[in-house]
Design a protein around this motif. Sequence first.
Motif, mmCIF file in Angstrom:
data_model
loop_
_atom_site.group_PDB
_atom_site.id
_atom_site.type_symbol
_atom_site.label_atom_id
_atom_site.label_comp_id
_atom_site.label_asym_id
_atom_site.label_seq_id
_atom_site.Cartn_x
_atom_site.Cartn_y
_atom_site.Cartn_z
ATOM 1 N N LEU A 128 -4.267 29.309 92.966
ATOM 2 C CA LEU A 128 -5.256 29.784 91.998
ATOM 3 C C LEU A 128 -5.104 31.274 91.685
ATOM 4 C CD1 LEU A 128 -8.492 27.944 93.178
ATOM 5 C CD2 LEU A 128 -7.214 27.557 91.072
ATOM 6 N N LEU A 129 -4.297 31.975 92.478
ATOM 7 C CA LEU A 129 -4.100 33.408 92.249
ATOM 8 C C LEU A 129 -2.812 33.711 91.485
ATOM 9 C CD1 LEU A 129 -5.085 34.972 95.701
ATOM 10 C CD2 LEU A 129 -6.501 34.716 93.666
ATOM 11 N N TRP A 130 -1.804 32.869 91.672
ATOM 12 C CA TRP A 130 -0.486 33.220 91.130
ATOM 13 C C TRP A 130 -0.440 33.085 89.612
ATOM 14 C CZ3 TRP A 130 0.516 35.626 95.060
ATOM 15 C CH2 TRP A 130 0.567 35.091 96.341
ATOM 16 N N PRO A 131 0.261 34.001 88.940
ATOM 17 C CA PRO A 131 0.451 33.872 87.486
ATOM 18 C C PRO A 131 1.370 32.698 87.167
ATOM 19 C CG PRO A 131 0.912 36.117 88.255
ATOM 20 C CD PRO A 131 0.851 35.245 89.468
ATOM 21 N N HIS A 132 1.163 32.109 86.011
ATOM 22 C CA HIS A 132 2.031 31.019 85.545
ATOM 23 C C HIS A 132 3.390 31.594 85.164
ATOM 24 C CE1 HIS A 132 3.492 27.668 83.068
ATOM 25 N NE2 HIS A 132 2.576 26.924 83.654
ATOM 26 N N ARG A 133 4.448 30.810 85.388
ATOM 27 C CA ARG A 133 5.802 31.293 85.088
ATOM 28 C C ARG A 133 6.016 31.564 83.597
ATOM 29 N NH1 ARG A 133 5.967 26.056 86.689
ATOM 30 N NH2 ARG A 133 6.705 24.483 85.191
ATOM 31 N N ALA A 134 5.142 31.036 82.741
ATOM 32 C CA ALA A 134 5.263 31.318 81.307
ATOM 33 C C ALA A 134 5.026 32.795 81.006
ATOM 34 C CB ALA A 134 4.275 30.469 80.516
ATOM 35 N N LEU A 135 4.432 33.519 81.945
ATOM 36 C CA LEU A 135 4.142 34.938 81.744
ATOM 37 C C LEU A 135 5.257 35.842 82.259
ATOM 38 C CD1 LEU A 135 0.361 34.994 82.792
ATOM 39 C CD2 LEU A 135 1.307 35.018 80.481
ATOM 40 N N VAL A 136 6.375 35.260 82.687
ATOM 41 C CA VAL A 136 7.416 36.062 83.323
ATOM 42 C C VAL A 136 7.931 37.176 82.410
ATOM 43 C CG1 VAL A 136 9.269 34.457 82.640
ATOM 44 C CG2 VAL A 136 9.560 35.961 84.637
ATOM 45 N N LEU A 137 8.108 36.891 81.114
ATOM 46 C CA LEU A 137 8.631 37.928 80.217
ATOM 47 C C LEU A 137 7.598 39.008 79.923
ATOM 48 C CD1 LEU A 137 10.888 35.972 77.687
ATOM 49 C CD2 LEU A 137 11.549 37.385 79.637
ATOM 50 N N TRP A 138 6.317 38.679 80.022
ATOM 51 C CA TRP A 138 5.284 39.708 79.874
ATOM 52 C C TRP A 138 5.403 40.724 81.006
ATOM 53 C CZ3 TRP A 138 1.784 40.202 75.880
ATOM 54 C CH2 TRP A 138 1.748 39.131 74.971
ATOM 55 N N PHE A 139 5.433 40.227 82.235
ATOM 56 C CA PHE A 139 5.515 41.134 83.374
ATOM 57 C C PHE A 139 6.863 41.843 83.430
ATOM 58 C CE2 PHE A 139 2.384 37.910 85.005
ATOM 59 C CZ PHE A 139 1.282 38.755 84.926
ATOM 60 N N LEU A 140 7.931 41.143 83.052
ATOM 61 C CA LEU A 140 9.255 41.755 83.067
ATOM 62 C C LEU A 140 9.342 42.879 82.039
ATOM 63 C CD1 LEU A 140 12.090 41.693 84.262
ATOM 64 C CD2 LEU A 140 12.718 40.010 82.523
ATOM 65 N N THR A 141 8.793 42.645 80.849
ATOM 66 C CA THR A 141 8.804 43.677 79.798
ATOM 67 C C THR A 141 7.998 44.896 80.227
ATOM 68 O OG1 THR A 141 9.022 41.991 78.067
ATOM 69 C CG2 THR A 141 8.248 44.167 77.384
ATOM 70 N N ILE A 142 6.810 44.650 80.770
ATOM 71 C CA ILE A 142 5.952 45.753 81.231
ATOM 72 C C ILE A 142 6.649 46.554 82.323
ATOM 73 C CG2 ILE A 142 3.800 46.281 82.442
ATOM 74 C CD1 ILE A 142 2.624 43.761 80.967
ATOM 75 N N ALA A 143 7.209 45.858 83.318
ATOM 76 C CA ALA A 143 7.867 46.541 84.432
ATOM 77 C C ALA A 143 9.123 47.277 83.975
ATOM 78 C CB ALA A 143 8.211 45.531 85.528
ATOM 79 N N ALA A 144 9.932 46.634 83.121
ATOM 80 C CA ALA A 144 11.197 47.244 82.694
ATOM 81 C C ALA A 144 10.954 48.490 81.850
ATOM 82 C CB ALA A 144 12.019 46.224 81.913
ATOM 83 N N CYS A 145 10.053 48.400 80.877
ATOM 84 C CA CYS A 145 9.771 49.569 80.032
ATOM 85 C C CYS A 145 9.174 50.702 80.857
ATOM 86 C CB CYS A 145 8.821 49.181 78.903
ATOM 87 S SG CYS A 145 9.564 48.119 77.643
ATOM 88 N N SER A 146 8.306 50.368 81.795
ATOM 89 C CA SER A 146 7.697 51.396 82.646
ATOM 90 C C SER A 146 8.743 52.029 83.558
ATOM 91 C CB SER A 146 6.564 50.787 83.479
ATOM 92 O OG SER A 146 5.555 50.249 82.649
ATOM 93 N N ALA A 147 9.675 51.227 84.061
ATOM 94 C CA ALA A 147 10.744 51.762 84.917
ATOM 95 C C ALA A 147 11.628 52.734 84.133
ATOM 96 C CB ALA A 147 11.582 50.619 85.486
ATOM 97 N N VAL A 148 11.929 52.389 82.891
ATOM 98 C CA VAL A 148 12.736 53.287 82.056
ATOM 99 C C VAL A 148 11.982 54.580 81.791
ATOM 100 C CG1 VAL A 148 13.768 53.597 79.783
ATOM 101 C CG2 VAL A 148 14.076 51.440 80.997
ATOM 102 N N GLN A 149 10.682 54.476 81.534
ATOM 103 C CA GLN A 149 9.881 55.676 81.313
ATOM 104 C C GLN A 149 9.845 56.554 82.560
ATOM 105 O OE1 GLN A 149 6.295 53.758 79.997
ATOM 106 N NE2 GLN A 149 6.883 53.823 77.841
ATOM 107 N N LEU A 150 9.758 55.942 83.738
ATOM 108 C CA LEU A 150 9.803 56.703 84.988
ATOM 109 C C LEU A 150 11.155 57.400 85.151
ATOM 110 C CD1 LEU A 150 8.062 54.154 87.388
ATOM 111 C CD2 LEU A 150 7.191 56.417 86.767
ATOM 112 N N TYR A 151 12.213 56.713 84.777
ATOM 113 C CA TYR A 151 13.560 57.272 84.853
ATOM 114 C C TYR A 151 13.700 58.468 83.920
ATOM 115 C CZ TYR A 151 18.627 57.529 84.071
ATOM 116 O OH TYR A 151 19.920 57.959 83.923
ATOM 117 N N VAL A 152 13.224 58.321 82.696
ATOM 118 C CA VAL A 152 13.301 59.409 81.718
ATOM 119 C C VAL A 152 12.493 60.614 82.185
ATOM 120 C CG1 VAL A 152 12.676 60.107 79.364
ATOM 121 C CG2 VAL A 152 13.786 57.892 79.763
ATOM 122 N N ASP A 153 11.313 60.360 82.735
ATOM 123 C CA ASP A 153 10.462 61.464 83.206
ATOM 124 C C ASP A 153 11.065 62.191 84.403
ATOM 125 O OD1 ASP A 153 8.646 60.840 81.250
ATOM 126 O OD2 ASP A 153 7.327 59.690 82.570
ATOM 127 N N ALA A 154 11.836 61.460 85.209
ATOM 128 C CA ALA A 154 12.352 62.041 86.450
ATOM 129 C C ALA A 154 13.597 62.889 86.242
ATOM 130 C CB ALA A 154 12.659 60.926 87.447
#
Length: 224
Positions: free
Chosen positions: A156-182
Amino acid sequence: LDARVRATILAAPVAITMICLGLCMPTEGRRFYDWLTSENKPVEMLTFVLALVAAVMGVNFAIELWRRRPRERLAGVFYIVFALGMFVIGMEEIAWGQSLLGFQTPQAWAEMNAQHETTLHNLSSFQGHNDILRFVFGAGGLVGIALAPLLPRWRLLWPHRALVLWFLTIAACSAVQLYVDALPNGPLVRPLEKLGRLAEVIELLISIAAVLYLWINRRQLARA
């Protein structure tokens, strides 16, 4: 989920991100993009509304769990905490009403706030580090999807696998922003700076993903 619904959910975050990146490239598109993501404009206001919708959905889901499944009390507590987090995100988008009502920031708070607003994320200790929180949200969703088949007891807590690209997009773009800032400006950084303009859009993706996460999980509870 129906196959068409699943396909739409999977494709949406990539499509939204690519459209926004496309708008960032030409001068005319960039002006329109800057208007879309500026204060009290469509992206910010939609993020605010959807974050509050997610907060209400989270509270309702927790109450339903406590009524129908007393043994799932911890899951209900999680959804209350999740709802509180989305409420804070939504209110931060509008500076807790300041951007709409126009009230003055208390002097002591203004001195601690980089933008002299009533926000938490612009306090000196958080200013410039919000990409970390966005990355944690995306990475947390991916971890949840990975753990789902391993720990079915907490389904009941886990996200559905259909949301994988949502979380992947959020994490990937944020990681790139962290890289650029660093790193200092350079040939490896400049091509990625366009992604730095997507911060407001990533926050919108977070609000949409939160609504979808709660909607899908509540559907699964109803079917069970």
